[in-house]
Design a protein around this motif. Structure first.
Motif, short mmCIF file in Angstrom:
data_model
loop_
_atom_site.label_atom_id
_atom_site.label_comp_id
_atom_site.label_asym_id
_atom_site.label_seq_id
_atom_site.Cartn_x
_atom_site.Cartn_y
_atom_site.Cartn_z
N HIS A 25 0.80 -1.22 0.00
CA HIS A 25 0.00 0.00 0.00
C HIS A 25 0.84 1.28 0.00
O HIS A 25 0.31 2.36 -0.24
CB HIS A 25 -0.93 0.03 1.21
N PHE A 26 2.13 1.17 0.26
CA PHE A 26 3.01 2.33 0.33
C PHE A 26 3.38 2.83 -1.06
O PHE A 26 3.56 2.04 -1.98
CB PHE A 26 4.29 1.95 1.08
N TYR A 27 3.46 4.16 -1.19
CA TYR A 27 3.93 4.74 -2.45
C TYR A 27 4.63 6.06 -2.19
O TYR A 27 4.41 6.70 -1.17
CB TYR A 27 2.80 4.90 -3.47
N ILE A 28 5.47 6.45 -3.13
CA ILE A 28 6.17 7.74 -3.09
C ILE A 28 5.36 8.72 -3.94
O ILE A 28 4.99 8.40 -5.07
CB ILE A 28 7.61 7.62 -3.65
N THR A 29 5.11 9.91 -3.40
CA THR A 29 4.32 10.91 -4.12
C THR A 29 5.23 11.92 -4.81
O THR A 29 6.43 11.96 -4.57
CB THR A 29 3.39 11.67 -3.15
N TRP A 30 4.63 12.75 -5.64
CA TRP A 30 5.36 13.84 -6.29
C TRP A 30 5.29 15.11 -5.46
O TRP A 30 5.89 16.13 -5.81
CB TRP A 30 4.79 14.11 -7.68
N ASP A 31 4.56 15.08 -4.38
CA ASP A 31 4.36 16.25 -3.51
C ASP A 31 5.57 16.42 -2.59
O ASP A 31 5.79 15.60 -1.71
CB ASP A 31 3.09 16.05 -2.68
N PRO A 32 6.36 17.48 -2.76
CA PRO A 32 7.56 17.66 -1.92
C PRO A 32 7.22 17.91 -0.45
O PRO A 32 8.04 17.63 0.43
CB PRO A 32 8.27 18.86 -2.52
N ASN A 33 6.01 18.38 -0.15
CA ASN A 33 5.61 18.61 1.23
C ASN A 33 5.14 17.33 1.93
O ASN A 33 5.17 17.24 3.15
CB ASN A 33 4.50 19.65 1.30
N ASN A 34 4.66 16.38 1.16
CA ASN A 34 4.17 15.09 1.68
C ASN A 34 4.66 13.98 0.76
O ASN A 34 3.91 13.47 -0.07
CB ASN A 34 2.64 15.09 1.76
N PRO A 35 5.91 13.56 0.91
CA PRO A 35 6.51 12.64 -0.05
C PRO A 35 6.12 11.17 0.07
O PRO A 35 6.44 10.39 -0.82
CB PRO A 35 8.01 12.81 0.21
N ARG A 36 5.42 10.78 1.13
CA ARG A 36 5.07 9.37 1.31
C ARG A 36 3.55 9.23 1.42
O ARG A 36 2.89 10.08 1.98
CB ARG A 36 5.73 8.83 2.56
N GLY A 37 3.03 8.11 0.90
CA GLY A 37 1.59 7.93 0.94
C GLY A 37 1.18 6.50 1.21
O GLY A 37 1.97 5.57 1.09
N CYS A 38 -0.08 6.35 1.60
CA CYS A 38 -0.68 5.04 1.83
C CYS A 38 -1.93 4.92 0.97
O CYS A 38 -2.87 5.71 1.13
CB CYS A 38 -1.03 4.87 3.31
N LYS A 39 -1.93 3.96 0.06
CA LYS A 39 -3.08 3.76 -0.82
C LYS A 39 -4.27 3.18 -0.05
O LYS A 39 -5.42 3.47 -0.37
CB LYS A 39 -2.71 2.80 -1.96
N TYR A 40 -4.00 2.38 0.96
CA TYR A 40 -5.08 1.75 1.74
C TYR A 40 -5.91 2.81 2.46
O TYR A 40 -7.13 2.80 2.39
CB TYR A 40 -4.49 0.76 2.74
N PHE A 41 -5.23 3.71 3.18
CA PHE A 41 -5.94 4.74 3.93
C PHE A 41 -6.17 6.01 3.13
O PHE A 41 -6.95 6.88 3.54
CB PHE A 41 -5.18 5.09 5.22
N GLY A 42 -5.50 6.15 2.00
CA GLY A 42 -5.73 7.29 1.11
C GLY A 42 -5.20 8.62 1.62
O GLY A 42 -5.89 9.62 1.51
N PHE A 43 -3.99 8.62 2.17
CA PHE A 43 -3.41 9.88 2.61
C PHE A 43 -1.94 9.97 2.25
O PHE A 43 -1.30 8.98 1.95
CB PHE A 43 -3.61 10.10 4.12
N LYS A 44 -1.44 11.22 2.25
CA LYS A 44 -0.02 11.51 2.03
C LYS A 44 0.51 12.17 3.30
O LYS A 44 -0.23 12.87 3.99
CB LYS A 44 0.16 12.45 0.85
N THR A 45 1.79 11.97 3.59
CA THR A 45 2.36 12.49 4.82
C THR A 45 3.87 12.70 4.69
O THR A 45 4.50 12.15 3.80
CB THR A 45 2.07 11.54 6.00
N LYS A 46 4.42 13.53 5.57
CA LYS A 46 5.86 13.69 5.65
C LYS A 46 6.48 12.51 6.38
O LYS A 46 7.61 12.13 6.12
CB LYS A 46 6.22 14.96 6.42
#
Length: 56
Positions: free
Chosen positions: A14-35
């Motif tokens: 479920h983990f992925y790397i985002t293109w958002d420099p403010n929130n570079p990590r995300g979870c597809k299961y819970f649907g959020f991005k975070t630092k």
């Protein structure tokens, strides 16, 4: 939480790397991005370990 009990999101499907420099990590299961690492964000918000972890 000890180092041995910590969930490694980098090994989760479920983990992925985002293109958002403010929130570079995300979870597809819970649907959020975070630092933070997503499992740590789940722990801080709910007080419980992430139960969505599925090893790659």
């Amino acid at each position: 939480m000890t180092k041995e009990n910590r969930i490694n999101c980098f090994k989760c499907i479920h983990f992925y790397i985002t293109w958002d420099p403010n929130n570079p990590r995300g979870c597809k299961y819970f649907g959020f991005k975070t630092k933070l690492v997503p499992s740590l964000a789940v722990l801080r918000s709910s007080g419980k370990k992430c139960r969505a972890f599925v090893k790659k």
